[in-house]
Structures are given as C-alpha cells and as structure tokens.
Design a protein around this motif. Structure first.
Motif, short mmCIF file in Angstrom:
data_model
loop_
_atom_site.label_atom_id
_atom_site.label_comp_id
_atom_site.label_asym_id
_atom_site.label_seq_id
_atom_site.Cartn_x
_atom_site.Cartn_y
_atom_site.Cartn_z
N GLU B 37 0.82 -1.22 0.00
CA GLU B 37 0.00 0.00 0.00
C GLU B 37 0.85 1.26 0.00
OE1 GLU B 37 -3.38 -1.70 3.06
OE2 GLU B 37 -2.52 0.29 3.43
N LEU B 38 1.85 1.25 0.90
CA LEU B 38 2.71 2.44 1.04
C LEU B 38 3.52 2.68 -0.23
CD1 LEU B 38 4.72 2.67 4.39
CD2 LEU B 38 3.18 4.38 3.40
N ALA B 39 4.10 1.61 -0.76
CA ALA B 39 4.93 1.75 -1.97
C ALA B 39 4.12 2.36 -3.10
CB ALA B 39 5.50 0.39 -2.39
N SER B 66 12.85 6.27 -11.42
CA SER B 66 14.24 6.70 -11.31
C SER B 66 14.93 6.06 -10.11
CB SER B 66 14.32 8.23 -11.17
OG SER B 66 13.90 8.61 -9.87
N LEU B 67 16.25 6.09 -10.10
CA LEU B 67 17.02 5.61 -8.95
C LEU B 67 16.75 6.47 -7.72
CD1 LEU B 67 20.41 4.83 -10.71
CD2 LEU B 67 18.75 3.17 -9.84
N LYS B 74 13.50 3.53 -0.10
CA LYS B 74 14.34 2.77 0.84
C LYS B 74 14.44 3.49 2.19
CE LYS B 74 19.03 1.06 1.56
NZ LYS B 74 20.42 1.11 1.08
N LEU B 75 14.48 4.82 2.17
CA LEU B 75 14.70 5.60 3.38
C LEU B 75 13.41 5.97 4.11
CD1 LEU B 75 17.52 7.98 2.08
CD2 LEU B 75 17.77 5.89 3.47
N ALA B 82 10.22 -1.83 8.71
CA ALA B 82 9.88 -3.14 8.16
C ALA B 82 11.13 -3.87 7.67
CB ALA B 82 8.87 -3.00 7.02
N GLN B 83 12.06 -3.14 7.07
CA GLN B 83 13.32 -3.76 6.62
C GLN B 83 14.06 -4.38 7.82
OE1 GLN B 83 15.69 -1.09 3.93
NE2 GLN B 83 13.78 0.04 3.77
#
Lengths: 114, 114
Positions: B37-39, B66-67, B74-75, B82-83
């Motif tokens: 959902e968040l992504a 994009s990168l 990621k941040l 979660a990571q």
C-alpha cells in the motif's frame, strides 16, 4: 540457485513474470525443468531464481554475463520451441524484461549458536 | 499489478528474492500488505509483481521511474522499520538487486471467441 560467489555487477537479468493457464501441468513441468537444465549449460549463464504461487502467478529471473548471451539463449532451437508452446498452451499472459543489474546486496541470517 | 499502460523503458527495477523463516506468518503478512500500500503511494512507483511458492521462496519485483525514487522509498521511515523486522524475524536470507530495464515484451492470450 546462484553460484556461491556471484559475479559483481554489472551483469544482466531477464525478468519473466507470467500467469499459467490451468492446462497441461505435466507438459509444462517437464519443459520448465528441461529449460532450467539447458539454460544452466549456456555460455554466460550466472544463475536463476524462480517462484510460482498457488494463484498461478510466477516470476523467474535469470542472470547473464552479457546481452549477447541472452540473445543466444533466446534463439536456441529447443528453447524457441518451448517459447512457442508457452504461447500456445501454458501462459495466459507474460511480460519479459531485460535489465542491467547495477547494484546488489544480500543478507543471510546468522546460524543459531550451539 | 502493473498499470494498464506501463511506461516505456528505460525505467528501474528492484528485484528482491528471499526465503521466509517459518515464524510470524501473521506479522509478516500484515507488514507485506502494508508495504505494498505504502509503496504504491510513493512518487515514481510504477508497479509491482510478486510470487511466493510453498517452499517459502519468493520474488518481488517493484518498478520505479528513477534511482532517486528507489532511494527515497528505501529511506521511508515505516519502510525502514519493516526492513529491520525482516532481518530480525521474517527472512532466512534475501538478495536485493537494482537494475535498469531496457527492453520489455508482453504476451496475452487472445480471449476464446464466442
């Protein structure tokens, strides 16, 4: 299945995501196994990762040293036959992407101490 | 889950292949759903494909414009939590690759005629 000591990026990936039809499980399974064996013998093959869930959605990512290695594998005669059978019988849909891997990270859980 | 009309390459992929531990299925399932959902709300998110088989082997590939979009996701604070939980509880091992998609092909079975 990646070798213990995979190469450093850059290398190349073929990302194949698909939905299976509900037909010919046996023929599909045989062909999938055979293609894994054949791919593993191709020049430039680095490894493959694969998962298919119980809804029939699957992702296979194979890794290659160069785009030329990928092209050669695509044109392999036995593989070309399997690709045609895939469109005729085994897949409702698929999407295939070619990508250049530029970064790689890994994690492995430390073994529980004894 | 890709939008109906995905962008043309080049775009970027995060290939996440993992083996689940056998613990905390409920917590994992909740977090996985929440992360999807968040992504999907992040800038530059293009889609995601995922499969996990009955051996616990899974592959999730998310696609990004994009990168920089990948780095921002990621941040993200909730994602970072979660990571960390993933390394503490949910994964025996994983490998994460960042790749640039340069070519894309797709196939869809013609609907059976009526």
């Amino acid at each position: 299945m990646m070798s213990e000591d995979p190469p450093r990026p850059p290398y190349f990936a073929v990302i194949f995501s698909s939905l299976r039809t509900e037909s010919d499980n046996e023929g599909y399974g045989r062909a999938a196994e055979r293609m894994m064996e054949l791919a593993a013998r191709q020049p430039g093959f680095l490894g493959v990762e694969s998962a298919r869930d119980d809804r029939g959605e699957g992702i296979t990512v194979s890794y290659w040293r160069s785009l030329e290695d990928i092209r050669r594998w695509k044109l392999d005669a036995e593989h070309a036959t399997a690709q045609r059978q895939g469109r005729e019988r085994w897949y409702e849909r698929y999407r295939l992407r070619i990508a250049q891997v530029t970064e790689e990270y890994s994690f492995a859980r430390p073994k529980a101490g004894g």
